[in-house]
Design a protein around this motif. Structure first.
Motif, PDB file in Angstrom:
ATOM      1  N   SER A 174       0.804  -1.221   0.000  1.00 49.02           N
ATOM      2  CA  SER A 174       0.000   0.000   0.000  1.00 49.02           C
ATOM      3  C   SER A 174       0.842   1.279   0.000  1.00 49.02           C
ATOM      4  CB  SER A 174      -0.934   0.012   1.205  1.00 49.02           C
ATOM      5  OG  SER A 174      -0.184  -0.079   2.403  1.00 49.02           O
ATOM      6  N   VAL A 175       2.130   1.177   0.342  1.00 50.31           N
ATOM      7  CA  VAL A 175       2.966   2.373   0.419  1.00 50.31           C
ATOM      8  C   VAL A 175       4.138   2.348  -0.565  1.00 50.31           C
ATOM      9  CG1 VAL A 175       2.358   2.607   2.852  1.00 50.31           C
ATOM     10  CG2 VAL A 175       4.553   1.578   2.224  1.00 50.31           C
ATOM     11  N   LYS A 176       4.313   1.258  -1.274  1.00 47.22           N
ATOM     12  CA  LYS A 176       5.425   1.158  -2.225  1.00 47.22           C
ATOM     13  C   LYS A 176       5.373   2.287  -3.245  1.00 47.22           C
ATOM     14  CE  LYS A 176       6.422  -3.796  -2.176  1.00 47.22           C
ATOM     15  NZ  LYS A 176       6.268  -5.073  -2.897  1.00 47.22           N
ATOM     16  N   GLY A 177       6.535   2.886  -3.475  1.00 45.81           N
ATOM     17  CA  GLY A 177       6.620   3.976  -4.435  1.00 45.81           C
ATOM     18  C   GLY A 177       6.263   5.327  -3.863  1.00 45.81           C
ATOM     19  N   ARG A 178       5.705   5.364  -2.661  1.00 48.95           N
ATOM     20  CA  ARG A 178       5.326   6.629  -2.028  1.00 48.95           C
ATOM     21  C   ARG A 178       6.124   6.896  -0.760  1.00 48.95           C
ATOM     22  NH1 ARG A 178       0.388   7.264   0.010  1.00 48.95           N
ATOM     23  NH2 ARG A 178       0.076   5.056   0.486  1.00 48.95           N
ATOM     24  N   PHE A 179       6.433   5.849  -0.014  1.00 50.78           N
ATOM     25  CA  PHE A 179       7.148   5.984   1.255  1.00 50.78           C
ATOM     26  C   PHE A 179       8.574   5.472   1.088  1.00 50.78           C
ATOM     27  CE2 PHE A 179       3.324   5.615   4.401  1.00 50.78           C
ATOM     28  CZ  PHE A 179       2.653   6.601   3.701  1.00 50.78           C
ATOM     29  N   THR A 180       9.490   6.091   1.823  1.00 52.39           N
ATOM     30  CA  THR A 180      10.876   5.661   1.826  1.00 52.39           C
ATOM     31  C   THR A 180      11.401   5.629   3.258  1.00 52.39           C
ATOM     32  OG1 THR A 180      11.262   6.674  -0.344  1.00 52.39           O
ATOM     33  CG2 THR A 180      13.200   6.096   0.961  1.00 52.39           C
ATOM     34  N   ILE A 181      11.918   4.479   3.667  1.00 54.59           N
ATOM     35  CA  ILE A 181      12.532   4.360   4.986  1.00 54.59           C
ATOM     36  C   ILE A 181      14.043   4.533   4.823  1.00 54.59           C
ATOM     37  CG2 ILE A 181      12.731   1.838   4.836  1.00 54.59           C
ATOM     38  CD1 ILE A 181      12.178   1.751   7.874  1.00 54.59           C
ATOM     39  N   SER A 182      14.642   5.204   5.787  1.00 48.34           N
ATOM     40  CA  SER A 182      16.094   5.387   5.767  1.00 48.34           C
ATOM     41  C   SER A 182      16.600   5.461   7.199  1.00 48.34           C
ATOM     42  CB  SER A 182      16.469   6.661   5.010  1.00 48.34           C
ATOM     43  OG  SER A 182      15.919   7.807   5.640  1.00 48.34           O
ATOM     44  N   ARG A 183      17.905   5.409   7.350  1.00 48.61           N
ATOM     45  CA  ARG A 183      18.482   5.465   8.691  1.00 48.61           C
ATOM     46  C   ARG A 183      19.798   6.228   8.649  1.00 48.61           C
ATOM     47  NH1 ARG A 183      22.019   2.653   6.684  1.00 48.61           N
ATOM     48  NH2 ARG A 183      22.022   0.454   6.142  1.00 48.61           N
ATOM     49  N   ASP A 184      20.153   6.769   9.795  1.00 50.11           N
ATOM     50  CA  ASP A 184      21.431   7.436   9.992  1.00 50.11           C
ATOM     51  C   ASP A 184      22.064   6.766  11.207  1.00 50.11           C
ATOM     52  OD1 ASP A 184      23.542   9.102  10.758  1.00 50.11           O
ATOM     53  OD2 ASP A 184      22.554  10.884   9.998  1.00 50.11           O
ATOM     54  N   ASN A 185      22.964   5.842  10.980  1.00 46.70           N
ATOM     55  CA  ASN A 185      23.536   5.070  12.087  1.00 46.70           C
ATOM     56  C   ASN A 185      24.330   5.954  13.045  1.00 46.70           C
ATOM     57  OD1 ASN A 185      22.450   2.710  11.093  1.00 46.70           O
ATOM     58  ND2 ASN A 185      24.318   2.111  10.002  1.00 46.70           N
ATOM     59  N   ALA A 186      24.987   6.971  12.527  1.00 47.59           N
ATOM     60  CA  ALA A 186      25.784   7.850  13.386  1.00 47.59           C
ATOM     61  C   ALA A 186      24.915   8.588  14.396  1.00 47.59           C
ATOM     62  CB  ALA A 186      26.571   8.827  12.536  1.00 47.59           C
ATOM     63  N   LYS A 187      23.695   8.891  13.985  1.00 48.04           N
ATOM     64  CA  LYS A 187      22.779   9.628  14.863  1.00 48.04           C
ATOM     65  C   LYS A 187      21.767   8.711  15.541  1.00 48.04           C
ATOM     66  CE  LYS A 187      22.994  13.883  12.142  1.00 48.04           C
ATOM     67  NZ  LYS A 187      22.195  14.883  11.353  1.00 48.04           N
ATOM     68  N   ASN A 188      21.805   7.425  15.245  1.00 44.18           N
ATOM     69  CA  ASN A 188      20.813   6.475  15.777  1.00 44.18           C
ATOM     70  C   ASN A 188      19.393   6.936  15.464  1.00 44.18           C
ATOM     71  OD1 ASN A 188      22.640   4.610  16.935  1.00 44.18           O
ATOM     72  ND2 ASN A 188      22.923   5.971  18.684  1.00 44.18           N
ATOM     73  N   MET A 189      19.204   7.312  14.209  1.00 48.13           N
ATOM     74  CA  MET A 189      17.908   7.802  13.762  1.00 48.13           C
ATOM     75  C   MET A 189      17.384   6.948  12.612  1.00 48.13           C
ATOM     76  SD  MET A 189      17.094  10.544  15.541  1.00 48.13           S
ATOM     77  CE  MET A 189      15.843  11.296  14.502  1.00 48.13           C
TER      78      MET A 189
END
Length: 124
Positions: free
Chosen positions: A60-75
């Protein structure tokens, strides 16, 4: 040990929001976002590993939502574009110290730490 989610709010259909999740207390190796709409069960949205970029998404969210992370900031982030009224829900970030295989990343039972949730309302 905690997760702190933020970034929710009211947005018009077609708009964008970025959710953030701040992790603290220990190292997590798999992160995910789930959501729960009023009167419905909690459902998987997206997931990501700390050390590798496999990112399964709900259809339902493919192509619209993007998950990402910043390991240095633990975000961990969830960029949500082209929002629809049916995206209205409380969004929860979840994390676990284990590195789950892709097929297991959508199972909420595989996450032992949860944030408090942030409300996203998509409405005109």
């Amino acid at each position: 040990v905690q997760l702190q989610a933020s970034g929710g709010g009211l947005v018009q259909p077609g708009g964008s929001l970025r959710l953030s999740c701040a992790a603290s207390g220990r190292t997590f190796n798999t992160y995910a976002w789930f959501r729960q709409a009023p009167g419905q069960e909690r459902e998987f949205v997206a997931a990501i590993r700390r050390r590798e970029n496999s990112t399964p998404y709900a259809d339902s969210v493919k192509g619209r939502f993007t998950i990402s992370r910043d390991n240095a900031k633990n975000m961990v982030y969830l960029q949500m574009n082209s929002l629809k009224p049916e995206d209205t829900a409380v969004y929860y970030c979840a994390a676990d110290s284990r590195t789950w295989i892709i097929s297991a990343m959508s199972n909420e039972n595989n996450y032992d730490t949860w944030g408090q949730g942030t409300l996203v309302t998509v409405s005109s």
